[in-house]
Motif scaffolding. Sequence first.
Motif, PDB file in Angstrom:
ATOM      1  N   ASP A   5      11.611  12.122  -3.051  1.00 55.65           N
ATOM      2  CA  ASP A   5      12.211  11.580  -3.018  1.00 55.65           C
ATOM      3  C   ASP A   5      11.737  11.810  -1.327  1.00 55.65           C
ATOM      4  N   GLN A   6      10.523  11.752  -0.793  1.00 57.59           N
ATOM      5  CA  GLN A   6      10.713  11.108   0.609  1.00 57.59           C
ATOM      6  C   GLN A   6       9.385  10.255   0.918  1.00 57.59           C
ATOM      7  N   LEU A   7       9.067   9.063   0.505  1.00 56.73           N
ATOM      8  CA  LEU A   7       8.840   8.168   1.147  1.00 56.73           C
ATOM      9  C   LEU A   7       8.288   8.505   2.790  1.00 56.73           C
ATOM     10  N   GLN A   8       6.525   8.200   2.287  1.00 59.25           N
ATOM     11  CA  GLN A   8       5.997   8.113   3.799  1.00 59.25           C
ATOM     12  C   GLN A   8       6.555   7.113   5.124  1.00 59.25           C
ATOM     13  N   ASP A   9       5.905   5.540   3.450  1.00 61.94           N
ATOM     14  CA  ASP A   9       6.424   4.411   3.937  1.00 61.94           C
ATOM     15  C   ASP A   9       6.875   3.707   2.886  1.00 61.94           C
ATOM     16  N   ASP A  10       7.505   2.847   3.424  1.00 63.61           N
ATOM     17  CA  ASP A  10       7.609   1.475   2.379  1.00 63.61           C
ATOM     18  C   ASP A  10       7.566   1.361   1.614  1.00 63.61           C
ATOM     19  N   ALA A  11       7.466   0.391   0.255  1.00 65.98           N
ATOM     20  CA  ALA A  11       7.265   1.178  -1.458  1.00 65.98           C
ATOM     21  C   ALA A  11       7.908  -0.362  -2.383  1.00 65.98           C
ATOM     22  N   THR A  12       6.769  -1.965  -1.689  1.00 68.39           N
ATOM     23  CA  THR A  12       7.565  -2.314  -2.882  1.00 68.39           C
ATOM     24  C   THR A  12       6.876  -2.792  -3.525  1.00 68.39           C
ATOM     25  N   ALA A  13       6.861  -3.138  -5.362  1.00 73.88           N
ATOM     26  CA  ALA A  13       5.955  -3.783  -5.730  1.00 73.88           C
ATOM     27  C   ALA A  13       6.737  -4.784  -6.595  1.00 73.88           C
ATOM     28  N   LEU A  14       6.034  -5.899  -7.479  1.00 77.20           N
ATOM     29  CA  LEU A  14       6.993  -6.874  -8.290  1.00 77.20           C
ATOM     30  C   LEU A  14       6.429  -7.096  -9.011  1.00 77.20           C
ATOM     31  N   LEU A  15       7.042  -6.934 -10.764  1.00 73.94           N
ATOM     32  CA  LEU A  15       5.764  -7.618 -11.307  1.00 73.94           C
ATOM     33  C   LEU A  15       6.604  -9.036 -12.147  1.00 73.94           C
ATOM     34  N   ASP A  72       0.688  -1.141   0.125  1.00 70.86           N
ATOM     35  CA  ASP A  72      -0.115   0.187   0.293  1.00 70.86           C
ATOM     36  C   ASP A  72       0.685   0.874   0.426  1.00 70.86           C
ATOM     37  N   GLY A  73       2.231   1.067   0.068  1.00 68.99           N
ATOM     38  CA  GLY A  73       2.842   2.115   0.725  1.00 68.99           C
ATOM     39  C   GLY A  73       2.915   2.601  -0.767  1.00 68.99           C
ATOM     40  N   VAL A  74       2.706   2.134  -2.216  1.00 69.46           N
ATOM     41  CA  VAL A  74       3.205   2.541  -3.476  1.00 69.46           C
ATOM     42  C   VAL A  74       1.729   2.897  -3.934  1.00 69.46           C
ATOM     43  N   ILE A  75       0.892   3.196  -3.619  1.00 65.26           N
ATOM     44  CA  ILE A  75      -0.560   4.200  -4.159  1.00 65.26           C
ATOM     45  C   ILE A  75      -1.209   5.342  -3.134  1.00 65.26           C
ATOM     46  N   GLU A  76      -0.165   4.548  -2.111  1.00 56.71           N
ATOM     47  CA  GLU A  76      -0.590   6.316  -1.257  1.00 56.71           C
ATOM     48  C   GLU A  76       0.240   6.943  -0.703  1.00 56.71           C
TER      49      GLU A  76
END
Length: 396
Positions: free
Chosen positions: A377-387, A328-332
């Motif tokens: 460049d300042q993410l507020q949460d971890d963001a992980t994605a896998l294609l 959820d860190g990606v879309i949020e």
Amino acid sequence: MTGAMQAVRDLVEALHHARPEDLPAVASRVATGLGALDIALFLVDYGQVELLPLAGEDGVVGEPVRIDGTLAGRAYTSGEPVRAGTPDGERIWVPVISGADRLGVLAAHLSSPPDDDAEFVRDLRALAAAFAGIVATRRTYGDALERTRRRLPMQLAAEIIWNQLPPLTFATPDAAVAAILEPCYDVGGDAFDYAINDCVLHVVVFDAVGHGIAASALTSLAISAYRNARRCGLDLVDTYRSVDKWVHAQHPEDYVTAVLGELDITTGTYRKISAGHPEELLLRDGRLVRTLTAPTALPLGLGYLGDPIPLVAEERLEPGDALLLYTDGVIEARTEDGEQFGVDRLVECVTKALADQLRPAETMRRMVRTLLAHQRDQLQDDATALLLTWTPAAGV
């Protein structure tokens, strides 16, 4: 014996007792066998922003090269050699790739064109492949390679996670996996894993509650429990139950969301359990077809509150399909005025790259650059994605 074969033999002989920091000196020695003035090794940094020169025993470090907008970066992103004239000759950049994992580039400096140009480039690629294997295996014997790759100090929580992860990219003739993990120097609770066993490609994405050391410890346990269950031959349901049991036993107040998937690379059948996690995106022909069913079970660690047998959802892929798993860190991720990155922007980034026929690894690199730019460049949460892409070699 050809110059290339002699160079590879010299490389192998020189590395029997070599330390990681000896690689630049070895490369210089090998350059002579190929007729080059010198050969330099550049490694990609964790954020895939720059190519960083490996320093030798003398501590001399060259200048880093940005990936975007440079010839060296083009070799890295395209996977193909790139060359250009210099005031004193010619420089050729060749990608250094271990399997499908992009490690950096090899830069060869020539004073004059080689006698057999095509043969020389083939020799360089063979040498780059040899260096790729060396880098992949020697990185655990010393810290020189790791230090080179770090543009910033790595936080302990991130160190714990990165030490657990497989390479960012993996491919067979029938399927490929490419992942990203941000913020790469300060990640805590996110992680991914994959493995190929016979005709089944296993994938998983984790997102642990919390941040910092506590989250990385929880995620580390989840990864280890998942691998243990998988290596014991458990099916998806029992794998979920095993990981759930260990998370609850060791961290009774916490939980981990996850997608545990299995792709049969011969039939395209994808089976998964979504443990309280965002739905995967099914992409086909450059567009979003649909989102997959989610969740199908409670988060790992909370399974005791629900049905003891989690629901396994199934999807039949078509050749060329791609599945995007993400946390959820990606879309949020939000801008300063609160605008979320969102699913639509995520789909647009990935489908555009796929339409440009970029390789999965480059698709994910560009997606994460767009994500970081969205949040400065300042993410507020971890963001992980896998294609995960399915491209059956012989059709079905």
